[in-house]
Design an enzyme around this catalytic site. Structure first.
Site, short mmCIF file in Angstrom:
data_model
loop_
_atom_site.label_atom_id
_atom_site.label_comp_id
_atom_site.label_asym_id
_atom_site.label_seq_id
_atom_site.Cartn_x
_atom_site.Cartn_y
_atom_site.Cartn_z
N PRO A 286 4.38 4.89 9.38
CA PRO A 286 5.18 3.97 8.80
C PRO A 286 6.73 3.92 8.74
O PRO A 286 7.48 3.10 8.23
CB PRO A 286 4.87 3.88 7.33
CG PRO A 286 4.42 5.53 7.14
CD PRO A 286 3.81 5.79 8.32
N GLY A 288 8.84 7.00 8.66
CA GLY A 288 9.59 8.19 8.15
C GLY A 288 10.53 8.94 9.16
O GLY A 288 11.85 9.05 8.92
N LYS A 289 9.92 9.39 10.36
CA LYS A 289 10.61 10.14 11.43
C LYS A 289 11.46 9.30 12.25
O LYS A 289 12.41 9.63 12.39
CB LYS A 289 9.65 10.94 12.04
CG LYS A 289 8.44 11.92 11.49
CD LYS A 289 7.72 12.50 12.56
CE LYS A 289 6.98 13.58 11.66
NZ LYS A 289 6.00 12.88 10.48
N GLU A 307 34.91 18.37 7.04
CA GLU A 307 35.89 17.20 6.93
C GLU A 307 37.13 17.38 7.59
O GLU A 307 37.56 16.39 8.02
CB GLU A 307 35.90 16.92 5.55
CG GLU A 307 34.56 16.42 4.69
CD GLU A 307 34.77 16.18 3.13
OE1 GLU A 307 35.76 16.20 2.64
OE2 GLU A 307 33.61 15.90 2.70
N ASP A 353 1.39 -0.44 22.30
CA ASP A 353 0.28 0.53 22.34
C ASP A 353 0.78 1.71 23.27
O ASP A 353 0.89 1.54 24.42
CB ASP A 353 -1.18 -0.09 22.88
CG ASP A 353 -2.29 1.02 22.74
OD1 ASP A 353 -1.90 2.22 22.66
OD2 ASP A 353 -3.49 0.66 22.99
N CYS A 423 0.05 15.85 11.22
CA CYS A 423 0.07 16.50 9.95
C CYS A 423 -1.19 17.00 9.49
O CYS A 423 -2.07 16.47 8.83
CB CYS A 423 0.31 15.30 9.07
SG CYS A 423 0.84 15.85 7.24
#
Length: 488
Positions: A286, A288-289, A307, A353, A423
């Protein structure tokens, strides 16, 4: 979803007189509704519970209680069903059984006083099911509460000397085949109690501050804590992450720390040859990565930047990617590709695909393959998944994983790198898949993934990297890094 017998046959009873109507307990009612929906309709707790809490206005401590009750009960079904069977003279009806499971979780694994655990569950049953069922539940829960979980385990579980896997399965509420798979992946039994115990613990909500779009400091300002490993992660102690401005604007997101690190590792590997401009996330939904890769590709890896100097501060480990690449993110399912499109900013998102590529071979510098898998590494977050999965589909899943890894290697240019991620720690989805594919190809070398994850130790013997809940407090994420070599 059933872990023991499905037949009904008791515990329902009939209402002979109307008792005083109990005060409605919103947290326990929500937890009961979630457990019933999972049991009866194969609902997904992680999708249903947040919606119920939102629709019913359940917040704060009540929301935390409902979450622990629902998730904890679903994680421990195997253990609780064994205790319930020992304490009951009949097979409870499904709704009564689910109420007993909720009561057993409070008695055996929560700090709820026994009288409160029994009383509130009996009130719930009287309100939702009936007076006869309430009397039955009261009797069974009093028997359950007569012993601690530690005292019940020798009674309900096999002798560990005779059946160590069966003992762990009952004691820690995991199907037997998953216990065996975890033991094989760990290389022995020594860490198994710690792993299974961690698998039953409620995980922290982990956020990712996407570089160039948000920062850990911004997340800290709304109450998050800096994370242990990822330079872009923060832990949310309480509250709804969707209410955080950076999350609502997709500048930050909820993402497990190991998921962040495997994506970072891919960006840290030095490439051979010229060019580092085009990346591919092949099974991106979905998102995340893809969200993190998209931010790094555009803005660079900003962790540790000074900075004043605008340069990476001296530190051990890989050099940060400076930015200036473009991510292509693809998923075979249109609704998942849409989720990727919603969470990324600069990526080109495709419905495609991976087995029938919509791209030419050899055009990408880096490829992320987060392969479809059993998800056994995320059982903490998907509590009912352990009871829905079975080992019979792993062989077919392995075939798909091998084919996808082959097309990922075809997609990357010589000198480029592929990250193979699951996972799941199951050997048939991880080392075996990678070993089989590498053995069949003369143009691939496996790199030591641990070298690109200097933040974490305990990742295994290599060359792959394996995260674990009990070692790292993350999902059990697997990473292999493969470099495409030029053909002679």
């Amino acid at each position: 979803m059933r872990t023991r017998g499905d037949q009904g046959g008791g515990g329902g009873g009939s209402r002979t007189r109307r008792p005083p109507r109990p005060t409605r307990d919103h947290a326990r009612n929500a937890a009961f509704d979630v457990v019933r929906a999972v049991d009866e309709r194969d609902a997904y707790a992680n999708l249903l519970l947040p919606r119920l809490l939102r629709d019913r206005g359940i917040k704060g401590r009540d929301a935390a209680l409902a979450t622990e009750l629902a998730y904890g009960t679903l994680r421990g079904l195997g253990t609780y069903d064994a205790v319930i069977e020992m304490c009951s003279d009949r097979v409870p009806d499904p709704d009564v059984r689910d109420a007993l499971r909720l009561g057993a979780h409070q008695l055996l694994r929560m700090r709820v006083p026994p009288h409160a655990a029994v009383g509130t569950t009996v009130d719930l049953v009287r309100l939702r099911i009936g007076a006869g069922a309430a009397k039955f539940v009261n009797a069974v829960l009093r028997k359950i509460g007569s012993r601690t979980l530690e005292e019940w385990v020798p009674i309900i579980a096999p002798d560990p000397a005779d059946d160590p896997v069966g003992h762990l399965a009952i004691a820690y509420g995991h199907p037997r085949w998953i216990v065996s798979a975890f033991r094989d992946a760990l290389g022995g039994p020594d860490e198994m109690p710690d792993l299974l115990d961690a698998d039953n613990a409620r995980p922290l909500v982990t956020l990712v501050a996407r570089p160039g779009r948000s920062s850990v400091e911004e997340l800290e300002a709304v109450g998050a804590l800096p994370a242990r490993y990822s330079p872009y992660a923060a832990y949310l102690r309480e509250g709804d992450p969707g209410q955080i401005e950076a999350v609502a604007e997709t500048r930050a997101a909820v993402q497990d720390e190991a998921s962040q690190l495997v994506a970072l590792a891919l960006t840290r590997v030095p490439l051979e040859g010229d060019g580092d401009e085009l990346w591919l996330d092949m099974c991106a939904g979905p998102g995340g990565k893809a969200g993190l890769l998209d931010a790094i590709a555009t803005h660079g890896d900003l962790a540790g930047l000074s900075e004043e100097a605008g340069e990476r501060a001296p530190a051990p480990g890989p050099v940060a990617f400076p930015g200036g690449a473009r991510l292509v993110a693809a998923d075979v399912q249109q609704h998942r590709a849409r989720l990727v499109w919603q969470t990324t900013r600069d990526a080109a998102v495709l419905t495609a695909d991976g087995l029938e590529p919509a791209w030419r071979p050899g055009v990408f510098d880096r490829v992320m393959l987060d392969a479809p898998c059993t998800g056994l590494g995320a059982l903490r977050r998907r509590p009912e998944a352990r009871w829905r999965r079975d080992p019979h589909g792993i062989a077919e899943l392995g075939k798909l994983q091998r084919r996808l890894l082959g097309t990922a290697l075809d997609a990357v240019r010589p000198g480029g790198v592929v990250a193979y991620v699951t996972c799941s720690p199951h050997l048939a989805e991880t080392r075996v898949v990678v070993g089989d594919v590498v053995a069949r190809r003369s143009d691939v070398e496996q790199l030591d993934a641990r070298a690109y994850l200097p933040e974490a130790d305990g990742l295994g013997d290599g060359p792959h990297a394996q995260f674990w809940p009990h070692r790292h407090g993350t999902d059990a994420m697997f990473l292999a890094l493969l470099r495409k070599r030029p053909q002679a």
